[in-house]
Design a protein around this motif. Sequence first.
Motif, PDB file in Angstrom:
ATOM      1  N   GLY A 254       0.877  -0.957   0.162  1.00 58.06           N
ATOM      2  CA  GLY A 254      -0.201   0.019   0.252  1.00 58.06           C
ATOM      3  C   GLY A 254       0.793   1.118  -0.087  1.00 58.06           C
ATOM      4  N   GLU A 255       2.128   1.208  -0.063  1.00 52.50           N
ATOM      5  CA  GLU A 255       2.970   2.384  -0.299  1.00 52.50           C
ATOM      6  C   GLU A 255       4.036   2.162  -1.321  1.00 52.50           C
ATOM      7  N   ARG A 256       5.088   3.312  -1.336  1.00 54.05           N
ATOM      8  CA  ARG A 256       5.862   3.220  -2.487  1.00 54.05           C
ATOM      9  C   ARG A 256       6.975   2.051  -2.229  1.00 54.05           C
ATOM     10  N   ARG A 257       7.327   1.465  -3.293  1.00 55.11           N
ATOM     11  CA  ARG A 257       8.344   0.421  -3.086  1.00 55.11           C
ATOM     12  C   ARG A 257       9.693   0.910  -2.545  1.00 55.11           C
ATOM     13  N   LYS A 258      10.039   2.107  -3.200  1.00 53.65           N
ATOM     14  CA  LYS A 258      11.281   2.926  -2.884  1.00 53.65           C
ATOM     15  C   LYS A 258      11.352   3.269  -1.586  1.00 53.65           C
ATOM     16  N   SER A 259      10.321   3.664  -0.755  1.00 55.45           N
ATOM     17  CA  SER A 259      10.383   4.071   0.518  1.00 55.45           C
ATOM     18  C   SER A 259      10.523   2.628   1.367  1.00 55.45           C
ATOM     19  N   GLU A 260       9.810   1.833   0.945  1.00 57.14           N
ATOM     20  CA  GLU A 260      10.085   0.432   1.563  1.00 57.14           C
ATOM     21  C   GLU A 260      11.409  -0.132   1.581  1.00 57.14           C
ATOM     22  N   LYS A 261      12.002  -0.129   0.381  1.00 55.33           N
ATOM     23  CA  LYS A 261      13.398  -0.440   0.308  1.00 55.33           C
ATOM     24  C   LYS A 261      14.459   0.135   1.100  1.00 55.33           C
ATOM     25  N   ALA A 262      14.183   1.495   1.532  1.00 61.02           N
ATOM     26  CA  ALA A 262      14.923   2.520   2.086  1.00 61.02           C
ATOM     27  C   ALA A 262      14.852   1.897   3.590  1.00 61.02           C
ATOM     28  N   ARG A 263      13.935   1.346   3.934  1.00 61.44           N
ATOM     29  CA  ARG A 263      13.510   0.979   5.345  1.00 61.44           C
ATOM     30  C   ARG A 263      14.312  -0.260   5.671  1.00 61.44           C
TER      31      ARG A 263
ATOM     32  N   ARG B  85      16.984  -1.439   3.945  1.00 58.00           N
ATOM     33  CA  ARG B  85      18.178  -1.230   3.895  1.00 58.00           C
ATOM     34  C   ARG B  85      18.951  -0.874   5.580  1.00 58.00           C
ATOM     35  N   LYS B  86      18.203  -0.094   5.987  1.00 57.83           N
ATOM     36  CA  LYS B  86      18.513   0.289   7.300  1.00 57.83           C
ATOM     37  C   LYS B  86      18.390  -0.839   8.503  1.00 57.83           C
ATOM     38  N   GLY B  87      17.686  -1.684   8.087  1.00 59.79           N
ATOM     39  CA  GLY B  87      17.511  -2.941   9.143  1.00 59.79           C
ATOM     40  C   GLY B  87      16.356  -2.915   9.779  1.00 59.79           C
ATOM     41  N   ILE B  88      15.711  -3.972  10.065  1.00 54.30           N
ATOM     42  CA  ILE B  88      14.409  -4.147  10.780  1.00 54.30           C
ATOM     43  C   ILE B  88      14.370  -5.195  11.970  1.00 54.30           C
TER      44      ILE B  88
ATOM     45  N   ILE C 200      11.020 -10.014  -2.754  1.00 53.02           N
ATOM     46  CA  ILE C 200      12.080 -11.194  -2.906  1.00 53.02           C
ATOM     47  C   ILE C 200      12.736 -11.240  -4.164  1.00 53.02           C
ATOM     48  N   LYS C 201      11.729 -10.879  -5.246  1.00 54.24           N
ATOM     49  CA  LYS C 201      12.104 -10.933  -6.702  1.00 54.24           C
ATOM     50  C   LYS C 201      13.170  -9.829  -7.012  1.00 54.24           C
ATOM     51  N   SER C 202      13.032  -8.547  -6.341  1.00 59.62           N
ATOM     52  CA  SER C 202      13.809  -7.308  -6.731  1.00 59.62           C
ATOM     53  C   SER C 202      14.221  -6.395  -5.930  1.00 59.62           C
ATOM     54  N   THR C 203      14.354  -7.055  -4.829  1.00 56.42           N
ATOM     55  CA  THR C 203      15.269  -6.186  -3.582  1.00 56.42           C
ATOM     56  C   THR C 203      16.534  -7.141  -3.292  1.00 56.42           C
ATOM     57  N   LYS C 204      17.565  -6.714  -3.519  1.00 58.44           N
ATOM     58  CA  LYS C 204      18.663  -7.359  -3.332  1.00 58.44           C
ATOM     59  C   LYS C 204      18.994  -7.499  -1.849  1.00 58.44           C
ATOM     60  N   ASN C 205      18.666  -6.562  -1.043  1.00 57.83           N
ATOM     61  CA  ASN C 205      19.096  -6.340   0.371  1.00 57.83           C
ATOM     62  C   ASN C 205      18.113  -6.678   1.299  1.00 57.83           C
ATOM     63  N   ILE C 206      17.391  -7.845   0.797  1.00 51.65           N
ATOM     64  CA  ILE C 206      16.429  -8.536   1.924  1.00 51.65           C
ATOM     65  C   ILE C 206      17.014  -9.921   1.874  1.00 51.65           C
ATOM     66  N   HIS C 207      17.037 -10.266   3.547  1.00 50.80           N
ATOM     67  CA  HIS C 207      17.554 -11.306   3.859  1.00 50.80           C
ATOM     68  C   HIS C 207      16.929 -12.096   4.802  1.00 50.80           C
ATOM     69  N   PHE C 208      16.754 -13.124   4.818  1.00 50.17           N
ATOM     70  CA  PHE C 208      16.076 -14.014   5.960  1.00 50.17           C
ATOM     71  C   PHE C 208      17.011 -15.140   6.809  1.00 50.17           C
ATOM     72  N   ARG C 209      18.030 -14.816   6.811  1.00 50.51           N
ATOM     73  CA  ARG C 209      19.033 -15.646   7.717  1.00 50.51           C
ATOM     74  C   ARG C 209      18.621 -15.448   9.148  1.00 50.51           C
ATOM     75  N   ARG C 210      18.336 -14.601   9.547  1.00 47.08           N
ATOM     76  CA  ARG C 210      18.092 -14.519  11.149  1.00 47.08           C
ATOM     77  C   ARG C 210      16.735 -14.566  11.543  1.00 47.08           C
ATOM     78  N   ILE C 211      15.856 -14.992  10.572  1.00 43.39           N
ATOM     79  CA  ILE C 211      14.480 -14.926  11.172  1.00 43.39           C
ATOM     80  C   ILE C 211      14.168 -15.960  12.346  1.00 43.39           C
ATOM     81  N   ARG C 212      13.470 -15.565  13.314  1.00 51.15           N
ATOM     82  CA  ARG C 212      13.238 -16.579  14.389  1.00 51.15           C
ATOM     83  C   ARG C 212      11.494 -17.018  14.342  1.00 51.15           C
ATOM     84  N   TRP C 213      10.950 -15.987  13.955  1.00 46.03           N
ATOM     85  CA  TRP C 213       9.464 -16.240  13.821  1.00 46.03           C
ATOM     86  C   TRP C 213       8.882 -15.875  12.331  1.00 46.03           C
TER      87      TRP C 213
END
Length: 366
Positions: A3-12, A14-17, A31-44
């Motif tokens: 529901g928001e712009r992808r660009k602003s979501e990518k910026a967040r 990159r900062k880490g969440i 998952i298909k277009s953002t290189k800096n999204i990773h799932f290695r440390r997911i716990r839930w």
Amino acid sequence: MGGERRKSEKARLRKGINILISTPGRLVDHIKSTKNIHFRRIRWLILDEADRILDLGFEKDITVILNAINAECQKRQNVLLSATLTEGVTRLADISLLNPLRISVLDGHRGKSDPKGRAVPEASPLPAGGEPDSFAIPESLDQHVTLVPSKLRLVSLAAFILQQCKFEKDQKMIVFFSSCELVEFHYHLFLQTLQSRSGAPASGQLPSASTSLKFLRLHGNMEQEERTAVFQEFSHSKTGVLLCTDVAARGLDLPQVTWIVQYNAPPSPAEYIHRIGRTARIGCHGSSLLILAPSEAEYVNSLASHKINVSEIKMEDILSVLTRDDCFKGSRWGSQSHPVNGLLSILEVRQATAGFPERGSPPGPE
């Protein structure tokens, strides 16, 4: 995310969440277009509103998400939440959960209690799918039904809103309609007839309407920013009436809602449960009213077959509230025979001006 712009979501991203809340489709996009999204440390991993996810056709997207997460992280806790346990939900559990347990939040009288008397969730193996025979309904929720002829449906709804939100204190009501068009029509109609304005009343306006009577609307044809603003306003209000479609039936925590009114019967008992689930939350008391035409009386038996029991409120008791308001008495606003005609005539004039049929209107998107 969603529901928001992808660009602003990518910026967040990159900062880490720490916590990511997303719609399935938007997460698949990242998952298909953002290189800096990773799932290695997911716990839930939590799949909320699982039955609704399937209804909206997101099963393939969930599969893509699960595959992407499994490729990077195997050790985690998966949770699937659903108000109803259908065959589709069971199928989704099969592909997302390993040796799952069902945790059912039951009424206090049906489950065990802790030393403080609170209900304790009951855990059991996840059963095969299918339409549930019964639903968990809070003990603090009173359910009602009223049978109203088509000609008096509109005036009965208006009278019930006046009864609860004008003559009772601290009432917060949600009224469900079957389409966006019906929401818009009733919203503008009630603004013109029930909601008070400063100064002298205009033609067709009720002069003694309470100043605290406030109407809001929420449906799928509204812009996201407007919907968010309405949600925030209604959430923080102590009183008010929200007219909406089933877009508000799931996933929204609206505090202190005291009444749920269903002007159009939902298509299934499961949808009925989702609607009334907006009240009597977290131990609070709540009530619901289902408005049916006499020809729809069989719907009550359909609910009863799922152990959903409703008590009847007589239409005459709802309409009797009009005798408590001076604006429906006398020759100016009321009729010499009965005050119901006072409100009925006002609503009919506004309805004819709007050019919108009371019944038989085509359904629209939520």
